[in-house]
Design an enzyme around this catalytic site. Structure first.
Site, PDB file in Angstrom:
ATOM      1  N   TYR A  15       0.808  -1.228   0.000  1.00  0.00           N
ATOM      2  CA  TYR A  15       0.000   0.000   0.000  1.00  0.00           C
ATOM      3  C   TYR A  15       0.839   1.275   0.000  1.00  0.00           C
ATOM      4  O   TYR A  15       0.291   2.371  -0.154  1.00  0.00           O
ATOM      5  CB  TYR A  15      -0.920   0.027   1.227  1.00  0.00           C
ATOM      6  CG  TYR A  15      -1.948  -1.079   1.237  1.00  0.00           C
ATOM      7  CD1 TYR A  15      -2.976  -1.107   0.306  1.00  0.00           C
ATOM      8  CD2 TYR A  15      -1.884  -2.099   2.186  1.00  0.00           C
ATOM      9  CE1 TYR A  15      -3.921  -2.130   0.311  1.00  0.00           C
ATOM     10  CE2 TYR A  15      -2.823  -3.124   2.206  1.00  0.00           C
ATOM     11  CZ  TYR A  15      -3.838  -3.132   1.264  1.00  0.00           C
ATOM     12  OH  TYR A  15      -4.764  -4.140   1.272  1.00  0.00           O
ATOM     13  N   HIS A  20      -4.337   6.260  -1.172  1.00  0.00           N
ATOM     14  CA  HIS A  20      -4.902   6.295   0.182  1.00  0.00           C
ATOM     15  C   HIS A  20      -3.826   6.555   1.244  1.00  0.00           C
ATOM     16  O   HIS A  20      -4.154   6.842   2.392  1.00  0.00           O
ATOM     17  CB  HIS A  20      -5.602   4.960   0.462  1.00  0.00           C
ATOM     18  CG  HIS A  20      -6.945   5.085   1.115  1.00  0.00           C
ATOM     19  ND1 HIS A  20      -7.638   6.277   1.240  1.00  0.00           N
ATOM     20  CD2 HIS A  20      -7.751   4.144   1.695  1.00  0.00           C
ATOM     21  CE1 HIS A  20      -8.786   6.052   1.860  1.00  0.00           C
ATOM     22  NE2 HIS A  20      -8.879   4.775   2.146  1.00  0.00           N
ATOM     23  N   TYR A  66      -4.994  -0.384   9.798  1.00  0.00           N
ATOM     24  CA  TYR A  66      -5.818  -0.260   8.597  1.00  0.00           C
ATOM     25  C   TYR A  66      -6.736   0.941   8.783  1.00  0.00           C
ATOM     26  O   TYR A  66      -7.102   1.325   9.889  1.00  0.00           O
ATOM     27  CB  TYR A  66      -6.579  -1.539   8.220  1.00  0.00           C
ATOM     28  CG  TYR A  66      -5.638  -2.589   7.667  1.00  0.00           C
ATOM     29  CD1 TYR A  66      -5.204  -2.516   6.346  1.00  0.00           C
ATOM     30  CD2 TYR A  66      -5.144  -3.594   8.483  1.00  0.00           C
ATOM     31  CE1 TYR A  66      -4.302  -3.448   5.843  1.00  0.00           C
ATOM     32  CE2 TYR A  66      -4.238  -4.527   7.987  1.00  0.00           C
ATOM     33  CZ  TYR A  66      -3.817  -4.439   6.671  1.00  0.00           C
ATOM     34  OH  TYR A  66      -2.910  -5.336   6.183  1.00  0.00           O
ATOM     35  N   ASN A  68      -9.846   1.956   8.377  1.00  0.00           N
ATOM     36  CA  ASN A  68     -11.150   2.092   9.039  1.00  0.00           C
ATOM     37  C   ASN A  68     -11.084   1.887  10.549  1.00  0.00           C
ATOM     38  O   ASN A  68     -12.115   1.948  11.221  1.00  0.00           O
ATOM     39  CB  ASN A  68     -12.187   1.153   8.394  1.00  0.00           C
ATOM     40  CG  ASN A  68     -11.790  -0.307   8.479  1.00  0.00           C
ATOM     41  OD1 ASN A  68     -10.714  -0.633   8.981  1.00  0.00           O
ATOM     42  ND2 ASN A  68     -12.651  -1.179   7.997  1.00  0.00           N
ATOM     43  N   ASN A 114     -13.254   6.754   5.622  1.00  0.00           N
ATOM     44  CA  ASN A 114     -13.412   5.846   6.770  1.00  0.00           C
ATOM     45  C   ASN A 114     -12.427   6.110   7.896  1.00  0.00           C
ATOM     46  O   ASN A 114     -12.740   5.880   9.066  1.00  0.00           O
ATOM     47  CB  ASN A 114     -13.304   4.388   6.305  1.00  0.00           C
ATOM     48  CG  ASN A 114     -14.517   3.958   5.507  1.00  0.00           C
ATOM     49  OD1 ASN A 114     -15.619   4.464   5.729  1.00  0.00           O
ATOM     50  ND2 ASN A 114     -14.334   3.057   4.573  1.00  0.00           N
TER      51      ASN A 114
END
Length: 200
Positions: A15, A20, A66, A68, A114
């Site tokens: 990631y 993001h 993560y 959220n 989120n």
């Protein structure tokens, strides 16, 4: 005065370069500026460093929960150091702004993000500062003639790296944000906003 700067993103090498993770990119730069290294701090569920920036002591945090569940990490650190919501700045990717744009704001909704949603829930407050790093929206990649009825895949878009030309302008926007950090950290946020928003 800002005492905690949080960068939002997802953990893991897969990631690192994705849209993001724009919040992580900013905090990584701040850590480099301060000559410090973010280290895994289990009690805060994230990578953490105490940094000296522009004459002030600032906590840097990248939640490793993560996206959220980012609030779990932020609230653990904020409670430990008795940091109030309006002393927190959260850097995050912003779909509703084009790549290359960057804005500061206090409070407001989550805009469907989120990470922000979870932070607001854990802090029981929306009154924390946000540094919104524009990444653009996938609908902008659809020709206008084909947009009616199109349902762009936002989840897929944010988990992909920006195109080269997008990355260049996102990097430039992060540099502009870093240029106002002296005012941000000292609590001169209105001044920082004026300077930052003057340069689109």
């Amino acid at each position: 005065m800002i005492k905690l700067i949080v960068g939002l993103g997802n953990p893991g090498a897969e990631y690192t370069a994705t849209r993001h993770n724009a919040g992580f990119w900013l905090v990584d730069q701040l850590a480099r500026e301060a000559g410090t290294t973010l280290r895994d701090e289990r009690r805060f569920h994230g990578f953490y460093a105490k940094a000296r920036l522009h004459g002030e002591e600032v906590h840097l945090l990248e939640p490793q929960t993560y996206m959220n569940r980012s609030g779990q990490s932020v609230v653990a650190l904020a409670q430990f150091f008795k940091i109030l919501p309006d002393e927190i700045l959260v850097a995050h990717d912003e779909l509703d702004m084009p790549p290359g744009s960057v804005k500061l704001k206090l409070g407001g909704g989550s805009g469907g993000h989120n990470g922000l949603k979870d932070i607001t829930a854990h802090l029981s407050s929306q009154q924390y500062w946000r540094l919104r790093i524009g990444i653009g929206h996938p609908r902008d990649l659809i020709p206008e003639s084909a947009r009616a009825g199109a349902r762009p895949d936002v989840a897929n878009y944010v988990l992909k790296p920006p195109r080269r030309e997008e990355q260049d302008v996102i990097d430039a926007s992060i540099e502009r944000a870093l240029a106002v950090m002296p005012q941000v950290i000292k609590g001169e946020l209105e001044r920082a906003m004026m300077q930052l928003h003057r340069n689109p």
